[in-house]
Design a protein around this motif. Structure first.
Motif, mmCIF file in Angstrom:
data_model
loop_
_atom_site.group_PDB
_atom_site.id
_atom_site.type_symbol
_atom_site.label_atom_id
_atom_site.label_comp_id
_atom_site.label_asym_id
_atom_site.label_seq_id
_atom_site.Cartn_x
_atom_site.Cartn_y
_atom_site.Cartn_z
ATOM 1 N N LEU A 94 0.663 -1.017 -0.109
ATOM 2 C CA LEU A 94 -0.392 -0.255 0.014
ATOM 3 C C LEU A 94 0.804 1.312 0.547
ATOM 4 O O LEU A 94 0.908 2.295 -0.734
ATOM 5 N N ASP A 95 1.634 1.384 1.054
ATOM 6 C CA ASP A 95 2.819 2.317 1.301
ATOM 7 C C ASP A 95 3.838 2.794 -0.438
ATOM 8 O O ASP A 95 4.285 3.708 -1.024
ATOM 9 N N LYS A 96 4.271 1.266 -1.183
ATOM 10 C CA LYS A 96 4.456 1.660 -2.092
ATOM 11 C C LYS A 96 3.351 2.088 -3.145
ATOM 12 O O LYS A 96 3.991 3.229 -4.168
ATOM 13 N N LEU A 97 2.531 1.896 -3.459
ATOM 14 C CA LEU A 97 0.660 1.809 -4.726
ATOM 15 C C LEU A 97 1.176 3.712 -4.024
ATOM 16 O O LEU A 97 0.982 4.902 -4.763
ATOM 17 N N ARG A 98 1.311 3.845 -2.615
ATOM 18 C CA ARG A 98 1.053 5.884 -2.698
ATOM 19 C C ARG A 98 2.281 6.876 -2.879
ATOM 20 O O ARG A 98 2.244 7.163 -4.101
ATOM 21 N N VAL A 99 3.238 5.431 -2.688
ATOM 22 C CA VAL A 99 4.472 6.394 -2.891
ATOM 23 C C VAL A 99 4.983 6.596 -4.488
ATOM 24 O O VAL A 99 5.519 7.538 -4.887
ATOM 25 N N PHE A 100 4.095 5.470 -5.185
ATOM 26 C CA PHE A 100 4.625 5.669 -6.614
ATOM 27 C C PHE A 100 4.325 6.490 -7.119
ATOM 28 O O PHE A 100 4.855 7.361 -8.418
ATOM 29 N N ILE A 101 2.646 6.790 -6.737
ATOM 30 C CA ILE A 101 2.289 7.885 -7.298
ATOM 31 C C ILE A 101 2.660 9.391 -7.244
ATOM 32 O O ILE A 101 2.475 10.188 -8.251
ATOM 33 N N GLU A 102 2.633 9.400 -6.013
ATOM 34 C CA GLU A 102 2.971 10.748 -4.872
ATOM 35 C C GLU A 102 4.479 10.807 -6.420
ATOM 36 O O GLU A 102 5.538 11.939 -6.597
ATOM 37 N N VAL A 103 5.550 9.781 -6.837
ATOM 38 C CA VAL A 103 7.218 10.234 -6.875
ATOM 39 C C VAL A 103 6.609 10.204 -8.024
ATOM 40 O O VAL A 103 6.964 11.586 -9.620
ATOM 41 N N TYR A 104 5.620 9.321 -9.503
ATOM 42 C CA TYR A 104 4.805 9.763 -11.015
ATOM 43 C C TYR A 104 4.520 11.027 -10.794
ATOM 44 O O TYR A 104 5.050 11.970 -11.426
ATOM 45 N N PHE A 105 3.999 12.183 -9.955
ATOM 46 C CA PHE A 105 3.550 13.424 -9.797
ATOM 47 C C PHE A 105 4.868 14.340 -9.625
ATOM 48 O O PHE A 105 5.094 15.623 -10.133
ATOM 49 N N LEU B 162 5.869 -0.941 -16.701
ATOM 50 C CA LEU B 162 4.044 -1.113 -16.321
ATOM 51 C C LEU B 162 4.893 -1.779 -15.106
ATOM 52 O O LEU B 162 4.019 -3.321 -14.221
ATOM 53 N N GLU B 163 6.120 -2.846 -14.906
ATOM 54 C CA GLU B 163 6.739 -4.187 -14.347
ATOM 55 C C GLU B 163 6.876 -4.049 -13.112
ATOM 56 O O GLU B 163 6.618 -4.173 -12.455
ATOM 57 N N ILE B 164 6.926 -2.833 -12.594
ATOM 58 C CA ILE B 164 7.420 -1.777 -11.820
ATOM 59 C C ILE B 164 5.539 -1.548 -11.010
ATOM 60 O O ILE B 164 5.715 -2.240 -9.079
ATOM 61 N N ILE B 165 5.324 -1.008 -11.544
ATOM 62 C CA ILE B 165 2.835 -1.600 -10.603
ATOM 63 C C ILE B 165 2.865 -2.629 -10.517
ATOM 64 O O ILE B 165 2.408 -3.573 -9.702
ATOM 65 N N GLU B 166 2.894 -3.741 -11.632
ATOM 66 C CA GLU B 166 3.279 -5.400 -11.475
ATOM 67 C C GLU B 166 3.352 -5.931 -10.117
ATOM 68 O O GLU B 166 2.835 -6.222 -9.211
ATOM 69 N N GLY B 167 4.921 -5.643 -9.989
ATOM 70 C CA GLY B 167 5.515 -6.027 -8.869
ATOM 71 C C GLY B 167 4.569 -5.641 -7.932
ATOM 72 O O GLY B 167 3.913 -6.449 -6.683
ATOM 73 N N ILE B 168 4.178 -4.677 -7.082
ATOM 74 C CA ILE B 168 3.198 -4.138 -6.882
ATOM 75 C C ILE B 168 2.316 -4.546 -6.202
ATOM 76 O O ILE B 168 1.706 -5.325 -4.938
ATOM 77 N N ILE B 169 1.439 -4.489 -6.964
ATOM 78 C CA ILE B 169 0.065 -5.776 -6.878
ATOM 79 C C ILE B 169 0.760 -7.000 -6.569
ATOM 80 O O ILE B 169 -0.328 -7.742 -5.782
ATOM 81 N N THR B 170 1.145 -7.652 -7.511
ATOM 82 C CA THR B 170 1.289 -9.203 -7.093
ATOM 83 C C THR B 170 1.757 -9.388 -5.710
ATOM 84 O O THR B 170 1.680 -10.196 -5.342
#
Lengths: 200, 200, 200, 200
Positions: A85-96, A132-140
């Motif tokens: 969950l943190d990873k996804l939040r940070v992913f979005i944060e970093v993206y933006f 995209l694989e980074i996101i996939e990794g988070i989801i998996t």
DNA sequence: AATGAATGAGATTTCATTCAT
DNA sequence: CATGAATGAAATCTCATTCAT
């Protein structure tokens, strides 16, 4: 001396790529001329061709070079975290953050590359797949520890997540920063994680 | 007779637009020539200019014309429904149906328009806004009857939803139909509605 | 030491000329780049310009230099002989030997110089005249001692003889050596001599 | 109307070829620009490309088109004759007439094509072979009826004859017509024939 | 003396657009 | 109305030549 020369060469390459980012962002790849890029980069027209095979190659190289930076930036920032969950939040944060910090580059990535990957001969965008694989990794990972639904199709979901984030970023750019990306990011993260329903 | 002639004119216009869709899908707007479009449409080069101001105008007109159809299609299909959840599901369903039924057109919309909207002079894509408003309507309705979270920012969320759906469609096109859009649609709808979490 | 340096200079010049012969033979003068020549000669691009005024001058110098060698070779071989018939036979023999021994050079002479002499500014091919004069000398000598017809126009005949020999050589080169130059030489000599003889 | 249009097209093609002959003769193929040719032909630059694939193709087409004319001219003139000696004399006569009557074209044939045949991709000069075959035919016929030596190698001899004639023509052009081609022709014919005769 | 990166003039070619038929 | 040949502006790319190191 060879090393020095090598670094000189890299510097000049980078200088041209920076010019290209600016010009492509402003005019779009097809409306930008090589002359425009040369002028922006402060070199002669012909110099471009000492560093890049042709105009297409310049765009591809721009992408490869910048994507490299971005990917390693993501990886560094995400390595510190373990909670999906943190990873996804940070992913979005970093993206933006990246979007906000280099709007011109974002522009080129969102508009030009999206289109170009279809028409540049023989270019198949492996870097984008890595991304995209980074996101996939988070989801998996999230599925494995039971945070995310077991029935999530990671393949579809990574695309869904990327699409959602990216579109919010794009519209923000197109609107010339009418809303706060910070806030939008939190909202996006929340919705992706929890969905639209009120009864969750 | 004037009316007849008028409809003749419309027919010819439509014929050219169909040609343009095919050619733009195949080669991309910038690599397609007006001659290509003329040949595909079965008219002379010059004829294009009797119906459209210039090449840019052809793309814009293509968009306006096709978007009109699409919007009214959406409106018809959604008018029958009242439940926002159903509406969202059907929206996605219809979206993916349209994609599947006219891949060439989808291609042009996704690739060319995305890029072009930024560079075609004086073009500001009102039809696209109308389109987003359909989604916004669904979300607002959902909030009003308490199905959707009250704290949803409808502005951001419409973009998120559109981005998610659209990207899944795009990757499907780029992958040449490797996965089932039907299934992907259900998965996307479910995730958007419920979010990623397992504990919902 | 000056002399040493001088010979160094000559060596470097020769080295570049050798490179030019190879490259011009392979690609033709207009398709060869100065960079190509530099690489072949193992020097830097700029170095060429320390030894030659420009690309044209390189071709001219190549010609002058090589023609010098060839002329003195002819003169040496012919000096031993007194009979005009022998001289003509040996002339052809030597000509074909030279062709066989340095096809690349022959190529450049036959193809590039033929064309270039017309377009290189201010170049009037005196060496080529000297060359024709050797043939003229043989013919005039032959006339004087009554071997050759008195009514031969030495001016026309030297050209005829040169053209005949040269074309046979050219076709041999173009055909990648499909026939024996040795044999062809004898045949050519025989036919030409019979054409020239007074006792026919 | 189609036929009319067709002939219009042929006319325009011919007009461009005429322009090309003039310009290539004056400047040489490599120094001539497409713009030069266009201006000389009285058309726009782009028009050239409606009739020819590219600059190389223009040269090749020029050659094919003109060579066709020349070959049929030779064939017509030689058809009237049966005696190989007469044929050879007339061949030379016609050759020199053609040269005199269109010095510009001769220039292009002698200088540009000679060189180009080596470097124009995929061009192998079949028309030139046809041309040599005319000479070969004369020689073979002459051998058969015993006028020419039985030991003549027709393959070598046709080249010899062509080279002799062509070189005399070339030098005449280069000398700007300093001598009479008429006279030279008789002299050349005489010398060649005496070289070829069996009764020597 | 030698280098080779940089220059920029100039060439080829494409193609949106026009207009006489 | 429709045509499609012609236009010519403009873009990409090459490469002979220079010059700072």
């Amino acid at each position: 001396m060879a090393a020095l020369k090598e670094s000189q060469k890299q510097k000049r390459r980078a200088q041209i790529i920076e010019g290209a980012v600016k010009v492509f962002a402003r005019k779009g790849f097809y409306h930008a001329t090589v002359k425009d890029v040369a002028r922006e980069a402060g070199v002669a027209d012909g110099t471009i061709y000492l560093y890049f095979k042709n105009k297409d190659d310049l765009l591809i190289s721009l992408f490869e070079c910048k994507m490299e930076d971005i990917l390693s930036h993501f990886r560094t920032r995400l390595a510190e975290l373990s909670d999906p969950l943190d990873k996804l939040r940070v992913f979005i944060e970093v993206y933006f953050e990246l979007i906000e910090n280099d709007i011109e580059l974002s522009d080129v990535f969102q508009v030009e590359l999206r289109q170009s990957s279809k028409f540049l001969k023989d270019y198949h965008n492996e870097k984008f797949q890595e991304y995209l694989e980074i996101i996939e990794g988070i989801i998996t990972a999230g599925k494995e520890i039971g945070f995310f639904r077991a029935d999530l199709d990671a393949n579809i979901t990574k695309i869904l997540v990327f699409g959602a984030i990216d579109e919010v970023a794009r519209q923000w750019i197109l609107s010339n920063g009418k809303y706060s990306l910070q806030q939008a990011g939190q909202s996006v993260a929340y919705t992706l994680i929890h969905g639209l329903l009120s009864t969750s």
